[in-house]
Design an enzyme around this catalytic site. Structure first.
Site, PDB file in Angstrom:
ATOM      1  CG  HIS A   1      -1.861   0.896   0.565  1.00  0.00           C
ATOM      2  ND1 HIS A   1      -3.636   0.752   2.024  1.00  0.00           N
ATOM      3  CD2 HIS A   1      -2.546   1.022  -0.766  1.00  0.00           C
ATOM      4  CE1 HIS A   1      -4.373   1.393   1.135  1.00  0.00           C
ATOM      5  NE2 HIS A   1      -3.829   1.492   0.265  1.00  0.00           N
TER       6      HIS A   1
ATOM      7  CG  ASP B   1      -5.934  -0.799   4.579  1.00  0.00           C
ATOM      8  OD1 ASP B   1      -6.096  -1.668   5.661  1.00  0.00           O
ATOM      9  OD2 ASP B   1      -5.165   0.226   4.029  1.00  0.00           O
TER      10      ASP B   1
ATOM     11  CG  HIS C   1      -3.903  -2.709   8.698  1.00  0.00           C
ATOM     12  ND1 HIS C   1      -3.784  -2.873   8.169  1.00  0.00           N
ATOM     13  CD2 HIS C   1      -4.143  -2.784   9.641  1.00  0.00           C
ATOM     14  CE1 HIS C   1      -3.838  -3.972   8.354  1.00  0.00           C
ATOM     15  NE2 HIS C   1      -3.990  -4.333   9.293  1.00  0.00           N
TER      16      HIS C   1
ATOM     17  CG  ASP D   1      -2.549   2.208   5.293  1.00  0.00           C
ATOM     18  OD1 ASP D   1      -2.360   1.071   6.039  1.00  0.00           O
ATOM     19  OD2 ASP D   1      -2.633   1.387   4.441  1.00  0.00           O
TER      20      ASP D   1
ATOM     21  CG  HIS E   1       2.623  -0.936   5.094  1.00  0.00           C
ATOM     22  ND1 HIS E   1       2.475  -2.730   3.983  1.00  0.00           N
ATOM     23  CD2 HIS E   1       2.864  -0.886   5.574  1.00  0.00           C
ATOM     24  CE1 HIS E   1       1.911  -3.351   5.217  1.00  0.00           C
ATOM     25  NE2 HIS E   1       2.666  -2.353   6.034  1.00  0.00           N
TER      26      HIS E   1
ATOM     27  CG  ASP F   1      -4.811  -3.210   2.002  1.00  0.00           C
ATOM     28  OD1 ASP F   1      -4.847  -4.410   1.695  1.00  0.00           O
ATOM     29  OD2 ASP F   1      -3.279  -2.627   2.346  1.00  0.00           O
TER      30      ASP F   1
ATOM     31  CG  ASP G   1      -5.267  -5.554   5.139  1.00  0.00           C
ATOM     32  OD1 ASP G   1      -6.612  -4.560   5.093  1.00  0.00           O
ATOM     33  OD2 ASP G   1      -4.430  -5.033   5.254  1.00  0.00           O
TER      34      ASP G   1
ATOM     35  CD  GLU H   1      -0.032  -4.416   1.609  1.00  0.00           C
ATOM     36  OE1 GLU H   1       0.586  -5.298   1.494  1.00  0.00           O
ATOM     37  OE2 GLU H   1       0.152  -3.427   1.677  1.00  0.00           O
TER      38      GLU H   1
END
Length: 300
Positions: free
Chosen positions: A100, A123, A125, A127, A140, A227, A229, A272
């Protein structure tokens, strides 16, 4: 969504995170028949190949708080130039990744063509770390902060301008693992975050209605940075930083379908995908299926 011609760009970036294999993500997505699906949906598609990225074995890690900073800056500059040239040709940039950190380059390339761009960050996360707050030093986990103008100047000023996007035009969807520094920055900037709590409580339909309203309010373009994830690891196992309790396969499709109906996207990236950690290319196939929904594929 208008059937603007699409240009696929591969970004085999694996310098921004700590687990090898994500550099093969663009190949895995291509192998899952991304281009043929888009063509079946009526789009004219070109694949302009991959940005060249040095292997971690060939270079020094550098500052442990900002690992591979110089190399990431250089390849994100190249990606930015490539994406920008696609936009100049009136085509839709669709970037396959790659970790990412590549979003720093993608967003730099598209945002220069808009006065006020909206951003959907799908995402697990945030980031939103910087070199000072990151527990790992992996870039990332800093890419959204950089795009908002926060972080190392070498990254923030890629393509010669900053910030690329504004916090009031940014929405994070699916967050369920945030570091302390990220939580502070979210509160400080007032970024709208739909965590898994909101998705569970409100439902994905209402979340997307609100998210679309935010990113399309007084904006002249919208970028999707997805992303894999963000999805639950049961549906997308081939990612480097899986977090249980994520967005379901069907919720993800609904989100993409609603973006297609809104007709607001002007660029997108899917990041990702790590085939080494995957099962029978499942995660790349999910990425391609979600692209189908983004570009207008329907059940009926």
């Amino acid at each position: 969504m208008e059937k603007k011609p699409i240009s696929i760009i591969g970004m085999p970036m694996d310098l921004g995170q700590g687990r090898r294999g994500v550099d093969m993500g663009p190949s895995a997505i291509r192998y899952a028949s991304a281009q043929s699906l888009l063509e079946e949906l009526g789009y004219e598609v070109e694949d302009i190949g991959d940005i060249s990225v040095p292997s971690p074995e060939s270079i020094q890690i550098g500052n442990p708080k900002l690992k591979y900073l110089t190399e990431i800056k250089d390849v994100c500059e190249k990606l930015s130039e490539t994406v920008s040239s696609v936009v100049e040709r009136k085509r839709f940039p669709l970037v396959f990744g790659g970790d990412h950190s590549m979003a720093i380059g993608t967003i730099a390339g598209v945002a220069k063509h808009y006065n006020n761009m909206g951003l959907i960050w799908f995402d697990a996360h945030g980031d939103l770390n910087t070199g000072k707050t990151s527990p790992s030093g992996n870039i990332h986990g800093m890419s959204l902060a950089v795009s908002l103008g926060i972080g190392d100047p070498d990254l923030v000023n890629i393509s010669g301008y900053a910030p690329k996007v504004r916090p009031e035009n940014t929405v994070i969807i699916g967050a369920r693992e945030l570091d302390p520094g990220e939580k502070e920055l979210i509160a400080q900037l007032g970024i709208k975050v739909f965590t898994m709590h909101e998705i569970d409580r409100l439902g994905m339909g209402r979340v997307m209605d609100e998210a679309i309203g935010i990113v399309s309010h007084d904006t002249d373009g919208v970028h999707l940075s997805l992303d894999l994830d963000g999805l639950d690891p049961k549906d997308a196992p081939g990612v480097g930083t899986p977090v249980p309790g994520g967005i379901t396969y069907r919720e993800s499709h609904l989100a993409m379908e609603m973006l297609a109906e809104a007709g607001i996207l002007t660029s997108a990236e899917f990041v990702e995908v790590n085939p080494i950690l995957d099962r029978e290319n499942q995660t790349a196939k999910v990425a391609v299926a979600l692209m189908g929904s983004v570009f207008g594929q329907k059940v009926l």
